[in-house]
Structure formats: structure tokens, C-alpha cells
Design a protein around this motif. Structure first.
Motif, PDB file in Angstrom:
ATOM      1  N   GLU A   1      61.017 -55.239  15.301  1.00  0.00           N
ATOM      2  CA  GLU A   1      61.080 -54.120  14.360  1.00  0.00           C
ATOM      3  C   GLU A   1      62.360 -53.323  14.597  1.00  0.00           C
ATOM      4  O   GLU A   1      62.669 -52.944  15.723  1.00  0.00           O
ATOM      5  N   LYS A   2      63.118 -53.074  13.543  1.00  0.00           N
ATOM      6  CA  LYS A   2      64.370 -52.343  13.642  1.00  0.00           C
ATOM      7  C   LYS A   2      64.137 -50.833  13.546  1.00  0.00           C
ATOM      8  O   LYS A   2      63.243 -50.372  12.825  1.00  0.00           O
ATOM      9  N   ALA A   3      64.944 -50.080  14.281  1.00  0.00           N
ATOM     10  CA  ALA A   3      64.912 -48.616  14.193  1.00  0.00           C
ATOM     11  C   ALA A   3      65.768 -48.190  13.008  1.00  0.00           C
ATOM     12  O   ALA A   3      66.973 -48.443  12.981  1.00  0.00           O
ATOM     13  N   VAL A   4      65.141 -47.558  12.029  1.00  0.00           N
ATOM     14  CA  VAL A   4      65.869 -47.148  10.825  1.00  0.00           C
ATOM     15  C   VAL A   4      66.035 -45.635  10.744  1.00  0.00           C
ATOM     16  O   VAL A   4      66.825 -45.135   9.937  1.00  0.00           O
ATOM     17  N   ASP A   5      65.316 -44.901  11.586  1.00  0.00           N
ATOM     18  CA  ASP A   5      65.370 -43.439  11.588  1.00  0.00           C
ATOM     19  C   ASP A   5      65.638 -42.980  13.021  1.00  0.00           C
ATOM     20  O   ASP A   5      64.991 -43.446  13.968  1.00  0.00           O
TER      21      ASP A   5
ATOM     22  N   ASP B   1      74.470 -41.642  19.205  1.00  0.00           N
ATOM     23  CA  ASP B   1      75.155 -42.900  18.910  1.00  0.00           C
ATOM     24  C   ASP B   1      74.274 -43.850  18.102  1.00  0.00           C
ATOM     25  O   ASP B   1      74.511 -45.057  18.069  1.00  0.00           O
ATOM     26  N   PHE B   2      73.292 -43.295  17.423  1.00  0.00           N
ATOM     27  CA  PHE B   2      72.336 -44.110  16.674  1.00  0.00           C
ATOM     28  C   PHE B   2      72.990 -44.731  15.444  1.00  0.00           C
ATOM     29  O   PHE B   2      73.752 -44.084  14.723  1.00  0.00           O
ATOM     30  N   ILE B   3      72.693 -46.026  15.217  1.00  0.00           N
ATOM     31  CA  ILE B   3      73.120 -46.738  14.016  1.00  0.00           C
ATOM     32  C   ILE B   3      71.866 -47.298  13.349  1.00  0.00           C
ATOM     33  O   ILE B   3      71.164 -48.134  13.920  1.00  0.00           O
ATOM     34  N   SER B   4      71.568 -46.839  12.167  1.00  0.00           N
ATOM     35  CA  SER B   4      70.346 -47.245  11.481  1.00  0.00           C
ATOM     36  C   SER B   4      70.317 -48.752  11.246  1.00  0.00           C
ATOM     37  O   SER B   4      71.302 -49.350  10.801  1.00  0.00           O
ATOM     38  N   GLY B   5      69.171 -49.365  11.575  1.00  0.00           N
ATOM     39  CA  GLY B   5      68.971 -50.784  11.329  1.00  0.00           C
ATOM     40  C   GLY B   5      69.624 -51.702  12.342  1.00  0.00           C
ATOM     41  O   GLY B   5      69.554 -52.931  12.202  1.00  0.00           O
ATOM     42  N   ARG B   6      70.227 -51.162  13.396  1.00  0.00           N
ATOM     43  CA  ARG B   6      70.939 -51.991  14.365  1.00  0.00           C
ATOM     44  C   ARG B   6      70.042 -52.429  15.530  1.00  0.00           C
ATOM     45  O   ARG B   6      70.037 -53.588  15.912  1.00  0.00           O
TER      46      ARG B   6
ATOM     47  N   SER C   1      68.762 -43.230  24.957  1.00  0.00           N
ATOM     48  CA  SER C   1      68.790 -44.692  25.057  1.00  0.00           C
ATOM     49  C   SER C   1      70.144 -45.210  24.561  1.00  0.00           C
ATOM     50  O   SER C   1      70.649 -44.772  23.529  1.00  0.00           O
ATOM     51  N   ASN C   2      70.711 -46.171  25.293  1.00  0.00           N
ATOM     52  CA  ASN C   2      71.956 -46.816  24.867  1.00  0.00           C
ATOM     53  C   ASN C   2      71.600 -47.972  23.938  1.00  0.00           C
ATOM     54  O   ASN C   2      71.206 -49.038  24.396  1.00  0.00           O
ATOM     55  N   LEU C   3      71.768 -47.760  22.646  1.00  0.00           N
ATOM     56  CA  LEU C   3      71.296 -48.704  21.640  1.00  0.00           C
ATOM     57  C   LEU C   3      72.406 -49.555  21.044  1.00  0.00           C
ATOM     58  O   LEU C   3      72.174 -50.276  20.073  1.00  0.00           O
ATOM     59  N   CYS C   4      73.606 -49.475  21.610  1.00  0.00           N
ATOM     60  CA  CYS C   4      74.746 -50.218  21.070  1.00  0.00           C
ATOM     61  C   CYS C   4      75.242 -51.288  22.030  1.00  0.00           C
ATOM     62  O   CYS C   4      76.364 -51.797  21.880  1.00  0.00           O
TER      63      CYS C   4
END
Length: 502
Positions: A453-457, A429-434, A465-468
Motif C-alpha cells: 500500500e502506497k502512502a498518498v497523504d 520530505d514526503f513524496i505522495s505515492g512513492r 521516517s526516511n521515505l526516500c
């Protein structure tokens, strides 16, 4: 139809005289029958024809408040989610004495009644600074290496990183069970570990082993599409610091599409007895036992903050972590005009929300919501999501609600609303830069993350990890209008302080 309803009410009155337990069998959108007796509200959502036999409903309600409820037997047909959930619930009940014993030793050592050596062997900090105790390791082993050892699931994902394939026949009854990720099980607990393992093994042999008369080839195949997500002790920080009522065992089941379809959340240290919820929406299976309300005069040093939580419970509010909250959540509290209710563990917060929702808040007034922009993982939410949906609620990504109104109005099955619960090497469910990178969500092989720092990769973040973010609501909010209101509140809060999504 009228005769059937009358019969049910008569049978419920007879059952209520023997029980103070609440049971709730739901199928969203059907009529609700109420029977009030001794302060308990029995709700059976009825469809035509009856979704489950009356005998099964009454059996689920025949429960005692004195200590751990009597074992009512495995329910559901072989191969069903209900059967899997009821077996898992029984396993939690069997593990309860061991969990309680570990907790009491940790509490005693925290109060300087034990030696510093005892402290170091019962709990530790993991590399990412999160808490770990012997209970985490033992419960996960009991579930994966014993209860589910002969079930051909698609995958099993546990929070605690351990290679269960390393266990061999000699270790199964020996030293492997006394060493848990560098921690040594105290000798005083060894007999309890062995007896619990034997009890779980007996349960597995009776219902889940290849030799079980109850386990046909077709039943085995029915579970092959499922992925299991296990959080052995959700709320380990609370468990290790004397707030045991806020921790839970979470066992969730997801289908081949990664949707949460069944689960059990079990609070082993609730007072005066353990409390739990179990559900599988597709089978109309939804049961709970929230126990009795504690007396306001009760005084237990390990239940810090419990009375404050209970006092706020029926007034409703926004559930948050015990620790610091993000600027976004602070803004959200103001926009919602709700009180902040601090509590630990995602599973526990879901149960608090659900108890509040079931208690009769059929509108938004006085209800609870759980909205978070940081800090949880798939094993925290899989079981919680399945249970919420079984009772008419919902757990969704916050990013979904920040989409357009047209997207939201397409319906709850729209792709992207829920997290994906599948075993994987990367975050599905990764969204780059979110999301912001933190010590909790970044892979340990990556460099120390910088502030904001944003996760871009996708390779930068842990796969589970629930990143949304997340938004969890009871049935009273789970409508188009309710979700639209929450969406607008989130948007207003986000304009003031953007969500961290970490």
C-alpha cells in the motif's frame, strides 16, 4: 610553506611514538600528508593558512589504546560546533559504564542466567514492534534532561517518545530516573545511574550551563539555530540480542535550514575499547578513533559475525541490515558485483564505511557503500551524514540519484539531495505515492497498512521516517563520476525490482 610542512612531519613523528590512535583532520580538496608508523596511517589534510593549529592536531592524536582513551579536554572555541561535538563525545564516554552494565545484564538474562522477571524489566517491544531497552531511555534522558537541559537549542528530537517536561525538581533525583517507559531500573544499577547523572551534570555545569564562565551570551545565541537529533542506542535490536559491537549512540546537529552540520557517532561496546567518529565539515573538524583490530583468535560469544565482517571489511561490499533485504537490494548487489556485508545500526554501518574509506581506498576498488531503500529515520542519519561529510563523503536521498543527469550535475547543494533535519509535525520530505506503508513508518492512529500500500497523504506517515531511501558513500565515490556510476547501477536494479522506499 615547505618549512611548515617539514616542521609538521617532525612533530608528527614525535607524537606517533607516544600514540597508536588514528586522527584525521580533513578539508576536502587539499593536499594530504602521510606519516606511517607502527601500522598507523596519520593523515592531515592541510590548507594554507593552516586550518587548525599544529598543537591542536597533535593533541587530538595523543591517545592510548589501553581501555577508554584519556579525557583530552573540550576542544574548539566557545559557541563552535567542534566544542559541542567534543562535549557530546565526553558525555558518551561518561555514559559508557552504564551502557555496558545494562548490556551485560541483558546478555546474562538472554542466556538464562537471570530470571524471567529480570528479562521483562530490562527490555520490551514498542507498539510498532521495534526493540526498546532501559539503556535507550536512560541515555536519552541523560542527554536531554541533564547535558543539554540549559542549552537554548531550536529543538531537540529524540527517538524515544517521552515528555521530558514532566520531570520536576523532586523527580530529578528520585523515582523518575528509576522508571523508564514502563520498565524498572534494577536496584543493582541504581547507584551507577546516579553517579552517571552526577558526572553528566558536572560536565554540563562546566561547559553548557548559564553560570559557566565559558558560556557567554553570544555563545548561547550561536546554538539557538540548531536542532539536535538523538538516537540513544542505534541498533537496539542488536543491543538486546548480544550483538553489542554493532550499536552506537548518535548525536547530530542540524542548522536552521535542516542540513546536518555536526555530529558524533560513538560505539560503546566495541572491542577492545569504544570507538567513535566526530565531525563538522564547515569548521574543518573531523576526528576518529577506530581502535585496534581484534585478533583472529579472539572468541567472544556476544560478537556474533564480527570476524566475518572484519574479514570482508577491506575487500569492500554493500552494507546491509542483519535481517531480510528487499528484492531491490538483492538486485543492487548483483548489479554492483559486490559482496553483501551484514551489520546492524545505521551509525555503525556509516562507521564501517568511513573506516574503510579512510584506510586508503582512494578509488572504488575494495570500498564500501551503504544503499538502503527502507527502514531508517532522521535520528539514525543526522549524525552519520554530518560525520561522512566532514571526511569528504556523502549521505543523500536515493530519490535524488533517480532524478535526471542534468539535475545531478548542478551540484551537491541542490535542494532535495539531503534529508531535512528539523522538528515538525509532518514529514518534510514526503513524496505522495512513492513510499510503501509499513508498521514502522505509518502513524499508529492510521489503520493497519496493506501489503504494497502506497502512502498518498503525509498524515499517514511518521514525521521523521526516511521515505526516500539513502545512499551513503566515502570520499572515493563522492565525485560527479562516482555518483553517476552509482546512479546508473541503481537505475538498472530498479528496473528489475523497484525500491520500496519505506
Amino acid at each position: 610553506m615547505l618549512r611548515r610542512i617539514t616542521l609538521m612531519l617532525c612533530l608528527l613523528r614525535q607524537s606517533a611514538a607516544l600514540s597508536n590512535c588514528r586522527s584525521y583532520t580533513s578539508s576536502l580538496g587539499y593536499n594530504t600528508l602521510h606519516h606511517i608508523n607502527r601500522g598507523c596511517d596519520y593523515r592531515i589534510r592541510q590548507e594554507t593558512p593552516l586550518h587548525r593549529p599544529i598543537q591542536t592536531l597533535l593533541k587530538s592524536m595523543n591517545n592510548s589504546h589501553s581501555g577508554e582513551p584519556e579525557w583530552r579536554g573540550v576542544t574548539g572555541t566557545p559557541g563552535s560546533l567542534e566544542r559541542l561535538c567534543s562535549i557530546s563525545l565526553r558525555a558518551c564516554q561518561l555514559m559508557n559504564p552504564l551502557i555496558s552494565a545494562v548490556y551485560q545484564q541483558i546478555v546474562s538474562s538472554n542466556q538464562n542466567e537471570g530470571t524471567s522477571t529480570e528479562k521483562s524489566t530490562m527490555k520490551k517491544e514498542k507498539q510498532d514492534k521495534s526493540a526498546f531497552t532501559i539503556a535507550d531511555g536512560l541515555v536519552q534522558r541523560l542527554l536531554i534532561s541533564v547535558l543539554f537541559s540549559h542549552v537554548a537549542f531550536r529543538d531537540i528530537v529524540g527517538e524515544e517518545d517521552e515528555d521530558h517536561a514532566e520531570e520536576n525538581e523532586e523527580d530529578a533525583s528520585g523515582e523518575w530516573w528509576l522508571q523508564v517507559q514502563g520498565l524498572t531500573v534494577p536496584k543493582s544499577l541504581s547507584p551507577l545511574v546516579e553517579s552517571t547523572k552526577a558526572d553528566i551534570q558536572s560536565l554540563a555545569d562546566e561547559y553548557l550551563s548559564p553560570k559557566s564562565n565559558d558560556n557567554t551570551d553570544s555563545d548561547k545565541c550561536s546554538y539557538q539555530r540548531l536542532t539536535v537529533f538523538i538516537d540513544p542506542i542505534d541498533g537496539t535490536r542488536e543491543f538486546s540480542t548480544g550483538k553489542g559491537e554493532q550499536c552506537s549512540v548518535c548525536i547530530g546537529f542540524a542548522n536552521e535550514h535542516g542540513r546536518a552540520v555536526g555530529g558524533v557517532v560513538y560505539r560503546p561496546l566495541s572491542q577492545p575499547k569504544p570507538t567513535w567518529v566526530a565531525g563538522a565539515e564547515s569548521e574543518g573538524y573531523a576526528l576518529y578513533d577506530f581502535g585496534e583490530e581484534k585478533s583472529s583468535s579472539a572468541n567472544n560469544s556476544s560478537d556474533t559475525g564480527t570476524e566475518e565482517i572484519r574479514a570482508k571489511k577491506m575487500r569492500g561490499g554493500l552494507l546491509t541490515t542483519n535481517g531480510s533485504i528487499s528484492p531491490f537490494v538483492e538486485s543492487l548487489i548483483e548489479e554492483l558485483h559486490m559482496e553483501r556485508i551484514k551489520s546492524g545500526g545505521a551509525g555503525n554501518k556509516m562507521m564501517m564505511l568511513l573506516e574503510n574509506s579512510i584506510s586508503g581506498n582512494d578509488d572504488a576498488n575494495g570500498s564500501m557503500v551503504y544503499i538502503q531503500d527502507r527502514g531508517v529515520s532522521r535520528w539514525d542519519t543526522c549524525a552519520a551524514e554530518a560525520c561522512l561529510e566532514a571526511f569528504g563523503g556523502n549521505l543523500m536521498k536515493m530519490t535524488h540519484l533517480l532524478e535526471t543527469e542534468d539535475d545531478l550535475e548542478r551540484g551537491r547543494n541542490q535542494q532535495g539531495e539531503s534529508y531535512t533535519y528539523l522538528a515538525s509535525q509532518t514529514n518534510l520530505d514526503f513524496i505522495s505515492g512513492r513510499a510503501n506503508l509499513t508498521k514502522y513508518n505509518c502513524r499508529l492512529s492510521t489503520k493497519e497498512p496493506q501489503p504494497n500500500e502506497k502512502a498518498v497523504d503525509v498524515e499517514q506517515v511518521k514525521q521523521y521516517s526516511n521515505l526516500c531511501g539513502l545512499v551513503a558513500v566515502g570520499r572515493e565515490w563522492n565525485t560527479t563520476e562516482g555518483k553517476m556510476h552509482i546512479k546508473k547501477v541503481i537505475e538498472r536494479a530498479a528496473t528489475r525490482n523497484p525500491p520500496a522506499f519505506d
